[in-house]
Design a protein around this motif. Structure first.
Motif, mmCIF file in Angstrom:
data_model
loop_
_atom_site.group_PDB
_atom_site.id
_atom_site.type_symbol
_atom_site.label_atom_id
_atom_site.label_comp_id
_atom_site.label_asym_id
_atom_site.label_seq_id
_atom_site.Cartn_x
_atom_site.Cartn_y
_atom_site.Cartn_z
ATOM 1 N N VAL A 131 12.541 16.392 -26.990
ATOM 2 C CA VAL A 131 11.310 17.122 -26.701
ATOM 3 C C VAL A 131 11.241 18.268 -27.708
ATOM 4 O O VAL A 131 12.189 19.037 -27.865
ATOM 5 N N LYS A 132 10.111 18.361 -28.411
ATOM 6 C CA LYS A 132 10.001 19.300 -29.538
ATOM 7 C C LYS A 132 8.634 19.973 -29.530
ATOM 8 O O LYS A 132 7.723 19.546 -28.811
ATOM 9 N N PRO A 133 8.468 21.022 -30.338
ATOM 10 C CA PRO A 133 7.149 21.654 -30.456
ATOM 11 C C PRO A 133 6.175 20.772 -31.232
ATOM 12 O O PRO A 133 6.587 19.948 -32.057
ATOM 13 N N GLU A 134 4.880 20.974 -30.989
ATOM 14 C CA GLU A 134 3.876 20.190 -31.699
ATOM 15 C C GLU A 134 3.508 20.810 -33.053
ATOM 16 O O GLU A 134 2.676 20.275 -33.767
ATOM 17 N N HIS A 135 4.125 21.905 -33.437
ATOM 18 C CA HIS A 135 3.880 22.533 -34.739
ATOM 19 C C HIS A 135 4.199 21.527 -35.853
ATOM 20 O O HIS A 135 5.193 20.805 -35.781
ATOM 21 N N PRO A 136 3.366 21.493 -36.910
ATOM 22 C CA PRO A 136 3.586 20.501 -37.972
ATOM 23 C C PRO A 136 4.908 20.643 -38.725
ATOM 24 O O PRO A 136 5.326 19.711 -39.411
ATOM 25 N N CYS A 137 5.603 21.782 -38.604
ATOM 26 C CA CYS A 137 6.896 21.905 -39.285
ATOM 27 C C CYS A 137 7.926 20.950 -38.683
ATOM 28 O O CYS A 137 8.980 20.711 -39.280
ATOM 29 N N PHE A 164 9.062 13.517 -28.236
ATOM 30 C CA PHE A 164 7.827 13.923 -27.567
ATOM 31 C C PHE A 164 7.463 15.355 -27.938
ATOM 32 O O PHE A 164 8.237 16.281 -27.705
ATOM 33 N N ALA A 165 6.266 15.532 -28.514
ATOM 34 C CA ALA A 165 5.816 16.856 -28.937
ATOM 35 C C ALA A 165 4.992 17.506 -27.837
ATOM 36 O O ALA A 165 4.136 16.864 -27.225
ATOM 37 N N GLY A 166 5.258 18.787 -27.595
ATOM 38 C CA GLY A 166 4.514 19.500 -26.570
ATOM 39 C C GLY A 166 4.382 20.972 -26.885
ATOM 40 O O GLY A 166 4.552 21.407 -28.030
ATOM 41 N N ASN A 167 4.070 21.723 -25.849
ATOM 42 C CA ASN A 167 3.851 23.160 -26.005
ATOM 43 C C ASN A 167 4.253 23.875 -24.718
ATOM 44 O O ASN A 167 4.719 23.246 -23.763
ATOM 45 N N GLU A 168 4.036 25.176 -24.704
ATOM 46 C CA GLU A 168 4.485 25.982 -23.569
ATOM 47 C C GLU A 168 3.872 25.530 -22.242
ATOM 48 O O GLU A 168 4.452 25.724 -21.181
ATOM 49 N N ASP A 169 2.688 24.918 -22.313
ATOM 50 C CA ASP A 169 2.010 24.501 -21.081
ATOM 51 C C ASP A 169 2.589 23.228 -20.473
ATOM 52 O O ASP A 169 2.491 23.019 -19.264
ATOM 53 N N ASN A 170 3.176 22.360 -21.309
ATOM 54 C CA ASN A 170 3.645 21.083 -20.744
ATOM 55 C C ASN A 170 5.108 20.747 -21.022
ATOM 56 O O ASN A 170 5.582 19.678 -20.672
ATOM 57 N N TRP A 171 5.853 21.646 -21.676
ATOM 58 C CA TRP A 171 7.240 21.360 -22.007
ATOM 59 C C TRP A 171 8.098 21.023 -20.789
ATOM 60 O O TRP A 171 8.874 20.068 -20.822
ATOM 61 N N PHE A 172 7.957 21.799 -19.726
ATOM 62 C CA PHE A 172 8.806 21.564 -18.556
ATOM 63 C C PHE A 172 8.590 20.147 -18.018
ATOM 64 O O PHE A 172 9.544 19.448 -17.672
ATOM 65 N N GLU A 173 7.323 19.736 -17.996
ATOM 66 C CA GLU A 173 6.997 18.392 -17.505
ATOM 67 C C GLU A 173 7.553 17.328 -18.460
ATOM 68 O O GLU A 173 8.086 16.298 -18.017
ATOM 69 N N LEU A 174 7.441 17.569 -19.764
ATOM 70 C CA LEU A 174 7.963 16.605 -20.743
ATOM 71 C C LEU A 174 9.481 16.473 -20.634
ATOM 72 O O LEU A 174 10.020 15.367 -20.709
ATOM 73 N N VAL A 175 10.172 17.591 -20.464
ATOM 74 C CA VAL A 175 11.628 17.553 -20.328
ATOM 75 C C VAL A 175 12.008 16.745 -19.086
ATOM 76 O O VAL A 175 12.917 15.903 -19.127
ATOM 77 N N ASN A 176 11.298 16.977 -17.998
ATOM 78 C CA ASN A 176 11.590 16.239 -16.764
ATOM 79 C C ASN A 176 11.279 14.750 -16.904
ATOM 80 O O ASN A 176 12.029 13.899 -16.400
ATOM 81 N N MET A 177 10.205 14.424 -17.583
ATOM 82 C CA MET A 177 9.868 13.011 -17.819
ATOM 83 C C MET A 177 10.945 12.336 -18.663
ATOM 84 O O MET A 177 11.366 11.210 -18.379
ATOM 85 N N ALA A 178 11.399 13.039 -19.704
ATOM 86 C CA ALA A 178 12.437 12.476 -20.574
ATOM 87 C C ALA A 178 13.740 12.283 -19.808
ATOM 88 O O ALA A 178 14.429 11.274 -19.965
ATOM 89 N N CYS A 218 12.302 24.453 -28.431
ATOM 90 C CA CYS A 218 11.025 25.115 -28.119
ATOM 91 C C CYS A 218 10.759 26.281 -29.070
ATOM 92 O O CYS A 218 10.048 27.224 -28.728
ATOM 93 N N SER A 219 11.329 26.233 -30.274
ATOM 94 C CA SER A 219 11.114 27.291 -31.258
ATOM 95 C C SER A 219 9.662 27.297 -31.733
ATOM 96 O O SER A 219 9.007 26.257 -31.783
ATOM 97 N N ALA A 220 9.200 28.485 -32.117
ATOM 98 C CA ALA A 220 7.837 28.590 -32.636
ATOM 99 C C ALA A 220 7.731 27.977 -34.035
ATOM 100 O O ALA A 220 6.687 27.439 -34.413
#
Length: 332
Positions: free
Chosen positions: A265-271, A281-295, A244-246
């Motif tokens: 599960v990773k950030p959606e930043h293009p880096c 799965f790319a996400g952000n602070e708003d949906n990371w918890f849900e993505l981690v649980n789905m994975a 979840c690094s910036a």
């Protein structure tokens, strides 16, 4: 055997994380290619804590040029790879110097404003990803750039791979106690998901002290300064690897996680654009918890697609071939 200096900060050589792993891997690959990689680092104006004013960042590097040059000249080295932009001035003394950045002037990173002037002087670089190559050209007009991944250890990725050992509620995060790495988010995820077993792995012993400022939930296990062998063993047992690094210059644990078939599960930043496959799965602070649980809830234990992609894109074999071509051109 031709000598090439590898200039890094003292702290980067001493910690069990990205820069040191890269240095050791490059040294071994160099030996296989007939190139002696000589480790060089300043011995003064360093601190165990790189956030102290005046230490470790580019400003501190400038006062170490005499020590660094003494080491280079005593070894009769004419070409160096330097990993810190503060050593850009080496090209005044050694025209064949090349930057392999362990950091980058991105607003999310500490020392962003301090780094920028040094990057305007860079003329040749090696980078880990195509994204960084594009950014060097776009922001600093640097076009002589080779993309060579820091290849994961294939032997470890084979030896420790055992899908039967995956713990389905185990989430792994590897990083530092630094603002842009967001360890606070991982702790909050653990608080909200007490059914998950969350491992947080830190590269240096110094983080044992700094992590004491947080309230650590009972389902979080902190690990410090693991060996590569220990990292791959733990990586194998986790179901999900979460970053979840910036911003990230290396993203080495992500490539290792892909090689170990993790649900990523990773950030959606293009880096992080190079971390791509069926189960990344790319996400952000708003949906990371849900993505981690789905994975974590996915019926499969591992992703063979992720593993196959990693072996084709980030392996040590790929890294060695990249440096074989690079040295053949640069050292002639």
């Amino acid at each position: 055997m031709r000598k090439v200096g590898l200039v890094m900060r003292k702290i980067q050589f001493t910690e069990a994380q990205g820069p040191r792993v890269f240095a050791d891997r490059l040294k071994q690959i160099g030996l296989e290619l007939g190139v002696d990689i000589v480790f060089i680092s300043p011995e003064r104006h360093v601190s165990g804590y790189d956030w102290l004013p005046g230490y470790e960042h580019e400003k501190g590097d400038l006062v170490n040029y005499d020590i660094v040059l003494d080491q280079i000249y005593s070894q009769h080295i004419e070409q160096v790879i330097y990993t810190v932009s503060g050593f850009t001035f080496l090209k005044m003394f050694l025209p064949k110097s090349v930057l392999f950045p362990h950091s980058f002037p991105d607003p999310a990173l500490t020392g962003y404003e301090m780094m920028k002037p040094f990057y305007t002087m860079v003329d040749k670089a090696i980078v880990q990803t195509e994204f960084l190559k594009t950014e060097l050209a776009r922001n600093f007009g640097v076009h002589d750039v080779n993309v060579i991944p820091i290849g994961f250890n294939e032997e470890l990725a084979h030896r420790h791979y055992d899908p039967s050992q995956v713990v389905h509620n185990r989430v792994l995060w590897i990083g530092r106690d630094e603002e842009n790495r967001r360890p606070d988010l991982v702790l909050e995820y653990a608080r909200q998901n007490p059914d998950k077993e969350v491992y947080m792995v830190f590269g240096g012993r110094r983080y044992e002290e700094s992590m004491k400022k947080y309230s650590i939930p009972d389902n979080v296990k902190l690990q410090f300064a693991l060996t590569q062998d220990e990292v791959f063993m733990l990586m194998n047992s986790a179901k999900v690897y979460w970053s979840c690094s910036a911003f990230d210059t290396f993203a080495m644990p992500l490539t290792e996680a892909m090689a170990m078939g993790k649900m990523v599960v990773k950030p959606e930043h293009p880096c992080y654009g190079h971390i791509r496959s069926t189960h990344a799965f790319a996400g952000n602070e708003d949906n990371w918890f849900e993505l981690v649980n789905m994975a974590a809830a996915a019926p499969r234990s591992v992703s063979e697609d992720n593993r196959e992609y990693a072996f084709g894109a980030f392996s040590r074999t790929i890294m060695k071939e990249g440096y074989r071509k690079f040295f053949a051109d640069w050292l002639k």
